[in-house]
Motif scaffolding. Structure first.
Motif, short mmCIF file in Angstrom:
data_model
loop_
_atom_site.label_atom_id
_atom_site.label_comp_id
_atom_site.label_asym_id
_atom_site.label_seq_id
_atom_site.Cartn_x
_atom_site.Cartn_y
_atom_site.Cartn_z
N HIS A 83 0.85 -1.20 0.00
CA HIS A 83 0.00 0.00 0.00
C HIS A 83 0.88 1.24 0.00
N PRO A 84 1.50 1.50 -1.15
CA PRO A 84 2.43 2.64 -1.16
C PRO A 84 1.70 3.98 -1.13
N HIS A 85 2.31 4.95 -0.49
CA HIS A 85 1.86 6.33 -0.63
C HIS A 85 2.13 6.72 -2.10
N PRO A 86 1.27 7.55 -2.69
CA PRO A 86 1.50 7.92 -4.09
C PRO A 86 2.91 8.46 -4.36
N LEU A 87 3.47 9.13 -3.38
CA LEU A 87 4.83 9.63 -3.58
C LEU A 87 5.84 8.48 -3.64
N GLN A 88 5.64 7.49 -2.79
CA GLN A 88 6.56 6.35 -2.83
C GLN A 88 6.45 5.61 -4.16
N SER A 141 14.62 14.40 -11.00
CA SER A 141 13.77 13.22 -10.80
C SER A 141 12.80 13.45 -9.64
N ILE A 142 13.26 14.11 -8.62
CA ILE A 142 12.40 14.37 -7.46
C ILE A 142 11.18 15.19 -7.91
N LEU A 143 11.44 16.25 -8.67
CA LEU A 143 10.31 17.08 -9.12
C LEU A 143 9.38 16.30 -10.04
N ARG A 144 9.95 15.50 -10.94
CA ARG A 144 9.11 14.68 -11.81
C ARG A 144 8.23 13.76 -10.97
N ALA A 145 8.82 13.15 -9.96
CA ALA A 145 8.07 12.20 -9.13
C ALA A 145 6.97 12.89 -8.35
N ILE A 146 7.28 14.05 -7.78
CA ILE A 146 6.26 14.74 -6.99
C ILE A 146 5.10 15.14 -7.90
N LYS A 147 5.41 15.62 -9.09
CA LYS A 147 4.34 16.05 -10.01
C LYS A 147 3.51 14.85 -10.48
N ARG A 148 4.18 13.74 -10.65
CA ARG A 148 3.46 12.52 -11.03
C ARG A 148 2.50 12.10 -9.91
N ALA A 149 3.00 12.12 -8.68
CA ALA A 149 2.16 11.75 -7.54
C ALA A 149 1.02 12.75 -7.37
N GLN A 150 1.35 14.00 -7.54
CA GLN A 150 0.34 15.05 -7.39
C GLN A 150 -0.80 14.84 -8.39
N ALA A 151 -0.44 14.54 -9.63
CA ALA A 151 -1.46 14.31 -10.66
C ALA A 151 -2.33 13.12 -10.27
N ARG A 152 -1.69 12.08 -9.77
CA ARG A 152 -2.45 10.90 -9.37
C ARG A 152 -3.39 11.22 -8.20
#
Ligand code: FES
Ligand code: FES
Lengths: 155, 763
Positions: A83-88, A141-152
């Motif tokens: 059950h990952p957090h979207p950021l993980q 990569s960090i910014l890409r990941a945060i934006k990906r999680a944010q969108a989700r």
């Protein structure tokens, strides 16, 4: 030695340590967590970040006594492979970490940030992440990941 | 008798030893040694030192380097899986354990894939050959009629007839010799009789595969070196002299009476506080009162450093590249262009301070280390402890990124020494100030570029000299305790060597001299300002000067900087990356600065730099903005064209390149070790700022050039060397002013903008 009780990643815990011991040392030694990490001990890098009742806290400078009766969440409590957090999840999808020693700071701070400001703009994200360090330079990569999680999370 | 009939003969005779083709190699199909019983120091001439097939058929590869998070683990597993024809998931790596892996030199020089992968590739190919030969005997068909897929050998025409690797050898040793080239470190290689696959046969290599250390990192379960716990271990903190040339004079042990279990361990200048608990050790170390003597050492301070470098006697000068008659060209020149550039001391400042755990008892030592060269830790600790190297086992555990010789090797020897003294396991973790103030530093230097031009503006000669502190004042590994803080605190002399570097380029100027000059260290030994390898040793430093100077030549002769480079580089791959990066960045030719103030009040400019590193070549274009009001320089866009030969894992490569760009930006914009005549003031992140998220680029464009037929040549470091000069050249394009001294701090930028005009020969 005083006994301090708090809730760690959903489980009640109690430790007998000097009241001024930083929470970080208690989590790592008395409670045996393999993270968060010691990076500076000076609240300058974020490697030790946990949540105190949902807000980001630099555990290297927080005396354990301040946690009495509080809710502490670490990276392990934020989510699990099942059950990952979207950021993980986004961190895995974007293959973010190089050494990964900085990871607690970025994920825990971003999680608190997105919880309070779900539609944070690029500029707000950058500002909200100020003070965090990543010596390996994985910022893109960090910014890409945060934006990906944010969108989700917004979807 | 033919090879096949000989094998069959042997099998028919009942001896379960399969002799393969040349008769020299064999699989002991009769119960061989269990894999775990192999000798404590692996023998590179044995295939078993490189690979094992476990009882379940999974593959263990023994890799004498380590993966600090560049994805090397999966790249090596890819190579092994490729050659063995097994699934990637079935390959696991043992990395950097001195008792289980050969000394391939640890992480070093971006050689992880290019050199580190070589013996693994050859060993895996040889293992496949041996396994196929064994299968051929058991299945009674020639090898040419066999197919391997996912670790199962089957008869091509009758797929039901099959044997798995597990059945063939699972859990037993190969007992097969391979030919070792006798090299230790990066160049270590072995060869069997097998020929590895050719590129067109690859199915795994070349794919972006997910790294396998990520889950553990992202969910907080992967243990780092800091998480290793050994039964009964004590915690230690080291105490260093607070000023230049300090020596322990007296220690007031009563000052730590509040922690009755804490102890002081002291010999000469080696000083530590140990305690059964970590927080106790930290507090007692902070409280301990020590009287230090001063031996009169004085440093020039960071502001006086470059003048001191210019004034210091040269201990060694080398001219690694010399072509034509440079002096004659200058004597006959119509015009001489000259400029000097300055680079500061910089710290590795790893994300986590060094940490190690040592257990030295009964004449044996086990050391858990985050050093990127664990075999060096074994050798250095053995010498420090007076043990044979075979009595010391050094085990690498994932650690904060190290980028060269950071503090991880020092802390390992500190822990080993303390454990031997105390007779119990000791964990040492440095504090932030140990990591930032006392790590071996990247060398400071001054560069002098000179060019001789004829009346038409043609460059007749280039003369470029870097003068600075040695890159090997402390060696780039800790295999000798004289190169560590422990050794030097215990009175050993330094093992200093003299070395720097020259630019990596292919400019065609008829006469050319690229030289370096080393001066004495700022303090002979036990110094926080000792210098060693910091990521891409001398790359960012040297090219900050050399590639700015090329830009200055272009401008002085009225050429566009891209066109000028294209006109003068001779190597085909160099041309290709410069062309590619110019295209990717949409480069607009210019022969004078184009910078103009935008509506946002910012000056904006573009700059290029390029460099070779070993066989890799990279060109970088940076777009910078300069805020004249605040002096802040930002770099919103960076384009990189990268040719490192065969690309094993494109996504991993992209991220490695991005990391290089960020690290390079941090070093040119923010980083310098601050110190005065006796004290280092850069002790933490406030006093040694690095790039943060606000200054990360909006976008980094990466163009990967993958020329067929070129072997992989390394990507961990080449990009960083062009980043500082690209920024500096963009700064000039934006402002019309040259800033020839790094880092580009706001104050320095404002001072430069305030100068009347761009003057050469000055800073
Ligand atoms: S370790 Fe807490 S902020 Fe650095
Ligand atoms: S990934 Fe190494 S410090 Fe961030």
């Amino acid at each position: 030695m005083p006994t301090v009780k708090f809730v760690l990643d959903g489980q009640p815990v109690s430790v007998d340590v000097p009241a001024d011991t930083p929470l970080l040392y208690v989590l790592r030694n008395e409670l045996g967590l393999a993270n968060p990490h010691f990076g500076c001990g000076l609240a300058q890098c974020g490697a030790c970040t946990v949540h105190l009742n949902g807000a980001a806290l630099r555990s290297c400078v927080a005396p354990v006594s301040a946690c009495e009766g509080q809710r502490i969440t670490t990276l392990q409590g934020l989510g699990t492979p099942e059950h990952p957090h979207p950021l993980q999840q986004a961190w895995v999808d974007e293959q973010v970490p190089q050494c990964g020693y900085c990871i607690n700071g970025w994920i825990m701070t971003a999680a608190a940030l997105l919880a309070s400001t779900p539609r944070a703009t690029d500029a707000q994200l950058r500002e909200g992440l100020a003070g965090l360090k990543c010596r390996c330079g994985t910022h893109q990569s960090i910014l890409r990941a945060i934006k990906r999680a944010q969108a989700r999370m917004l979807a | 008798m033919s090879a096949l009939s000989r094998r069959v003969f042997l099998q028919a005779s009942g001896a379960l030893v399969v002799v393969v083709a040349a008769g020299q190699a064999s699989i002991a199909a009769a119960p061989g040694a269990a894999v775990a019983d192999l000798p404590a120091v692996p023998d590179p001439t044995q295939l078993d030192a490189w690979l094992a097939i476990l009882p379940d058929g999974s593959v263990q590869a023994f890799f004498g380097k380590i993966d600090m998070g560049h994805g090397l683990e999966v790249a090596i597993a890819q190579i092994v899986a490729e050659e063995l024809d097994v699934a990637l998931a079935s390959v696991s790596l043992v990395m950097g354990d001195s008792a289980r892996t050969c000394n391939q030199g640890g992480a070093s020089g971006s050689y992880g894939v290019s050199h580190g992968g070589r013996p693994l590739r050859n060993a895996a190919a040889e293992a496949r050959r041996v396994l196929l030969a064994a299968a051929a005997v058991q299945l009674q068909v020639p090898v040419t009629e066999l197919t391997v897929r996912d670790g199962v050998v089957s008869v091509t025409a009758q797929p039901a007839r099959q044997l798995s690797y597990a059945q063939l050898i699972g859990g037993r040793s190969f007992n097969t010799r391979v030919e070792w080239n006798k090299a230790v470190g990066n160049l270590m290689d072995v060869k069997g009789q097998a020929t590895p696959k050719s590129r067109d046969q690859y199915r795994l290599v070349g794919q972006s595969l997910q790294r396998r250390d990520l889950q553990g990192k992202v969910f907080g379960t992967l243990p780092f070196i800091t998480d290793v716990k050994v039964e009964g271990m004590w915690h230690a903190r080291m105490i260093r002299p607070p000023h230049a040339g300090g020596h322990v004079q007296s220690i007031d042990t009563a000052s730590i009476a509040a922690w009755p279990q804490a102890q002081v361990v002291h010999q000469q200048d080696m000083l530590a506080v140990v305690a059964p608990g970590e927080w106790m050790a930290v507090q007692a170390a902070r409280a301990l009162q020590v009287q230090w003597s001063a031996d009169g050492t004085r440093w020039p301070g960071h502001d006086g450093l470059h003048a001191a470098l210019r004034a210091a006697p040269v201990l060694r000068r080398e001219e690694p590249l010399r072509r034509g008659d440079v002096d004659a060209a200058f004597a006959g020149a119509a015009r001489i262009i000259e400029a000097q550039y300055e680079w500061p001391l910089q710290s590795h400042a790893s994300m986590g301070p060094g940490c190690a755990i040592a257990d030295v008892r009964d004449g044996r030592a086990t050391i858990w280390t985050g050093s990127q060269k664990p075999h060096s830790v074994r050798d250095g600790a053995a010498k420090l402890l007076g043990l044979a190297p075979e009595a010391v086992r050094s085990i690498w555990v994932m650690a904060p990124g190290s980028y060269g010789r950071n503090d991880a090797g020092d802390v390992a020897l500190d822990a080993a020494w303390l454990s031997q003294r105390l007779g119990k396991p000791v964990r040492v973790q440095y504090m932030r100030h140990d990591a930032t103030a006392w790590d071996p530093k990247g060398p400071a230097c001054v560069h002098r570029g000179r060019a001789a031009l004829d009346a038409s503006g043609k460059v007749l000669a280039l003369d470029f000299t870097t003068r600075g502190l040695s890159r090997v004042d402390a060696q780039f590994h800790e295999a000798d305790p004289r190169d560590t803080l422990a050794g030097q605190a215990l009175g050993m002399p330094s093992n200093a060597d003299l070395g720097l570097g020259i630019p990596g380029e292919s400019y065609d100027f008829a006469a050319k001299r690229l030289a370096w000059e080393v001066v004495a260290p700022l303090q002979a030994r036990y110094s926080p300002l000792r210098t060693s390898h910091l990521r891409d040793p001398l790359g960012p430093e040297v090219h900050f000067g050399s590639e700015q100077f090329i830009d200055e030549l272009a401008v002085a002769t009225g050429h566009d900087p891209v066109a000028f480079r294209l006109q003068h580089v001779t190597a085909v791959r160099d041309k290709a990356v410069i062309e590619a990066v110019a295209k990717a960045a949409g480069w607009q030719p210019r022969s004078t600065p184009r910078g103009r103030k935008g509506r946002d009040g910012l000056l904006r400019g573009w700059g290029i730099a390029y460099a070779q590193r070993n066989d890799t070549v990279v060109a970088v274009i940076a777009e910078v903005t300069v805020d004249p009001a605040t002096g802040r320089v930002r770099v919103p866009h960076v384009s990189v064209a990268h040719d490192c030969g065969l690309v094993v894992n494109p996504q991993g490569l992209r991220q490695t390149i991005e990391g290089n760009v960020l690290h390079g930006l941090s070093r040119v914009l923010f980083e310098q070790v601050q110190f005065d005549s006796e004290t280092v003031h850069s002790v933490d992140w406030a006093s040694y700022p690095i790039l943060e998220m606000a200054d990360a680029p909006q976008h980094i464009e990466v163009v990967m050039i993958d020329p067929t037929a070129a072997a992989p040549s390394g990507a961990g470091e080449p990009t960083i060397r062009s980043v500082p000069a690209a920024v500096a050249n963009a700064f000039f394009d934006a402002t019309g002013k040259r800033l020839r001294r790094a880092p580009f701090t706001p104050e320095r930028v404002k001072n430069t903008l305030a100068q009347q005009s761009s003057k050469r020969n000055t800073r």
